[in-house]
Design a protein around this motif. Structure first.
Motif, PDB file in Angstrom:
ATOM      1  N   PRO A  73       6.407   2.347  -1.778  1.00 52.62           N
ATOM      2  CA  PRO A  73       5.699   1.210  -1.168  1.00 52.62           C
ATOM      3  C   PRO A  73       6.011   1.060   0.322  1.00 52.62           C
ATOM      4  O   PRO A  73       5.142   0.679   1.112  1.00 52.62           O
ATOM      5  CB  PRO A  73       6.191  -0.001  -1.964  1.00 52.62           C
ATOM      6  N   GLU A  74       7.266   1.381   0.709  1.00 54.39           N
ATOM      7  CA  GLU A  74       7.645   1.292   2.126  1.00 54.39           C
ATOM      8  C   GLU A  74       6.827   2.270   2.970  1.00 54.39           C
ATOM      9  O   GLU A  74       6.368   1.934   4.064  1.00 54.39           O
ATOM     10  CB  GLU A  74       9.138   1.605   2.307  1.00 54.39           C
ATOM     11  N   VAL A  75       6.647   3.481   2.459  1.00 49.62           N
ATOM     12  CA  VAL A  75       5.848   4.490   3.179  1.00 49.62           C
ATOM     13  C   VAL A  75       4.394   4.002   3.266  1.00 49.62           C
ATOM     14  O   VAL A  75       3.764   4.079   4.322  1.00 49.62           O
ATOM     15  CB  VAL A  75       5.914   5.863   2.472  1.00 49.62           C
ATOM     16  N   ALA A  76       3.901   3.475   2.166  1.00 47.99           N
ATOM     17  CA  ALA A  76       2.494   3.019   2.118  1.00 47.99           C
ATOM     18  C   ALA A  76       2.222   1.924   3.152  1.00 47.99           C
ATOM     19  O   ALA A  76       1.147   1.872   3.753  1.00 47.99           O
ATOM     20  CB  ALA A  76       2.156   2.518   0.719  1.00 47.99           C
ATOM     21  N   LYS A  77       3.218   1.072   3.381  1.00 52.52           N
ATOM     22  CA  LYS A  77       3.051  -0.049   4.332  1.00 52.52           C
ATOM     23  C   LYS A  77       3.010   0.424   5.779  1.00 52.52           C
ATOM     24  O   LYS A  77       2.640  -0.339   6.668  1.00 52.52           O
ATOM     25  CB  LYS A  77       4.210  -1.035   4.181  1.00 52.52           C
ATOM     26  N   ALA A  78       3.428   1.658   6.024  1.00 57.91           N
ATOM     27  CA  ALA A  78       3.522   2.156   7.408  1.00 57.91           C
ATOM     28  C   ALA A  78       2.147   2.371   8.048  1.00 57.91           C
ATOM     29  O   ALA A  78       2.045   2.499   9.267  1.00 57.91           O
ATOM     30  CB  ALA A  78       4.338   3.436   7.458  1.00 57.91           C
ATOM     31  N   LEU A  79       1.076   2.426   7.244  1.00 59.55           N
ATOM     32  CA  LEU A  79      -0.286   2.554   7.793  1.00 59.55           C
ATOM     33  C   LEU A  79      -1.144   1.423   7.250  1.00 59.55           C
ATOM     34  O   LEU A  79      -1.087   1.133   6.054  1.00 59.55           O
ATOM     35  CB  LEU A  79      -0.922   3.880   7.363  1.00 59.55           C
ATOM     36  N   PRO A  80      -1.985   0.810   8.103  1.00 59.22           N
ATOM     37  CA  PRO A  80      -2.852  -0.261   7.610  1.00 59.22           C
ATOM     38  C   PRO A  80      -3.903   0.256   6.633  1.00 59.22           C
ATOM     39  O   PRO A  80      -4.310  -0.439   5.703  1.00 59.22           O
ATOM     40  CB  PRO A  80      -3.494  -0.824   8.877  1.00 59.22           C
ATOM     41  N   SER A  81      -4.377   1.492   6.849  1.00 63.71           N
ATOM     42  CA  SER A  81      -5.353   2.088   5.936  1.00 63.71           C
ATOM     43  C   SER A  81      -5.069   3.568   5.791  1.00 63.71           C
ATOM     44  O   SER A  81      -4.705   4.230   6.763  1.00 63.71           O
ATOM     45  CB  SER A  81      -6.772   1.893   6.471  1.00 63.71           C
ATOM     46  N   TRP A  82      -5.264   4.077   4.576  1.00 62.73           N
ATOM     47  CA  TRP A  82      -5.015   5.500   4.307  1.00 62.73           C
ATOM     48  C   TRP A  82      -6.329   6.261   4.176  1.00 62.73           C
ATOM     49  O   TRP A  82      -6.352   7.390   3.704  1.00 62.73           O
ATOM     50  CB  TRP A  82      -4.157   5.642   3.043  1.00 62.73           C
ATOM     51  N   GLU A  83      -7.402   5.624   4.612  1.00 60.57           N
ATOM     52  CA  GLU A  83      -8.738   6.236   4.579  1.00 60.57           C
ATOM     53  C   GLU A  83      -8.694   7.596   5.268  1.00 60.57           C
ATOM     54  O   GLU A  83      -8.133   7.734   6.349  1.00 60.57           O
ATOM     55  CB  GLU A  83      -9.718   5.313   5.317  1.00 60.57           C
ATOM     56  N   GLY A  84      -9.275   8.616   4.631  1.00 58.03           N
ATOM     57  CA  GLY A  84      -9.353   9.943   5.244  1.00 58.03           C
ATOM     58  C   GLY A  84      -8.098  10.789   5.054  1.00 58.03           C
ATOM     59  O   GLY A  84      -8.072  11.945   5.463  1.00 58.03           O
ATOM     60  N   LYS A  85      -7.061  10.226   4.442  1.00 54.38           N
ATOM     61  CA  LYS A  85      -5.810  10.975   4.235  1.00 54.38           C
ATOM     62  C   LYS A  85      -5.732  11.499   2.792  1.00 54.38           C
ATOM     63  O   LYS A  85      -6.247  10.872   1.869  1.00 54.38           O
ATOM     64  CB  LYS A  85      -4.581  10.081   4.442  1.00 54.38           C
TER      65      LYS A  85
END
Length: 200
Positions: A73-85
């Protein structure tokens, strides 16, 4: 050209870095520690392995998640959106905590990475095996891939082949993908199976 990053630089992260270095493929590595702390180890693995900050690493197209399961969850919070990744989930959790509420661990991880294409992969081998040359006696070491997004598997399979592995597609996370997930206190049937294919 696709860009790649490994987030997490423990045993699995380093094993994957060795796989990239062996084929001279550029990869960024990052963890909670500052890049300066990872740099000597990254350099020792090979010149194509470069330690950067987490923020820099997350600019890559494809991110391999090699952190302990509870840290995703900490890694996930590092970007506002993961669109395109594309996120390759190389984590395992055992025994399975109750808060997963019947979901496979990767389906649970996918919920945190909103907008990303998530592929479970590179998770079923121990680090020492993953770090070893995947080409042995004319065969290629198998890596299993599963995803709820059909389109996401092809580029990850192409990367696995580039790294010298033989990708085997297991279908959706809740179908064949269950073979590489733990259930309760039982490991999936394919976890720790070191298999080879003659052809990639």
């Amino acid at each position: 050209m696709m860009s790649y990053a490994i987030v997490g630089f423990g045993k699995i992260g380093q094993a994957l870095a060795h796989a990239f270095a062996r084929k001279n493929i550029d990869v960024t590595v990052a963890s909670r520690r500052p890049p300066e702390a990872l740099a000597p180890q990254a350099r020792a693995i090979g010149p194509t392995v470069v330690a950067r900050s987490l923020r820099e690493a997350l600019k890559a197209d494809t991110i391999i998640l090699a952190v302990p399961f509870g840290e995703h969850p900490e890694v996930a919070k590092a970007l506002p959106s993961w669109e395109g990744k594309t996120v390759i989930d190389a984590t395992n959790v055992f025994p399975v905590p109750e808060e997963l509420d019947g979901l496979s661990s990767s389906a649970f991880v996918a919920k945190a990475f909103t907008g990303a294409k998530l592929v479970k992969g590179f998770n079923h081998l121990i680090a020492a095996t993953l770090a070893a040359d995947p080409i042995v006696e004319g065969g290629h070491r198998v890596v299993f891939l599963s995803s709820d997004d059909e389109d996401a598997i092809a580029p990850v399979a192409a990367l696995a082949k580039q790294l010298g592995f033989a990708p085997v597609k297991l279908g959706k996370l809740n179908e064949g993908g269950t073979l590489v997930h733990a259930r309760g206190r039982t490991w999936g049937q394919l976890i720790f199976q070191d298999l080879f294919k003659k052809e990639q």
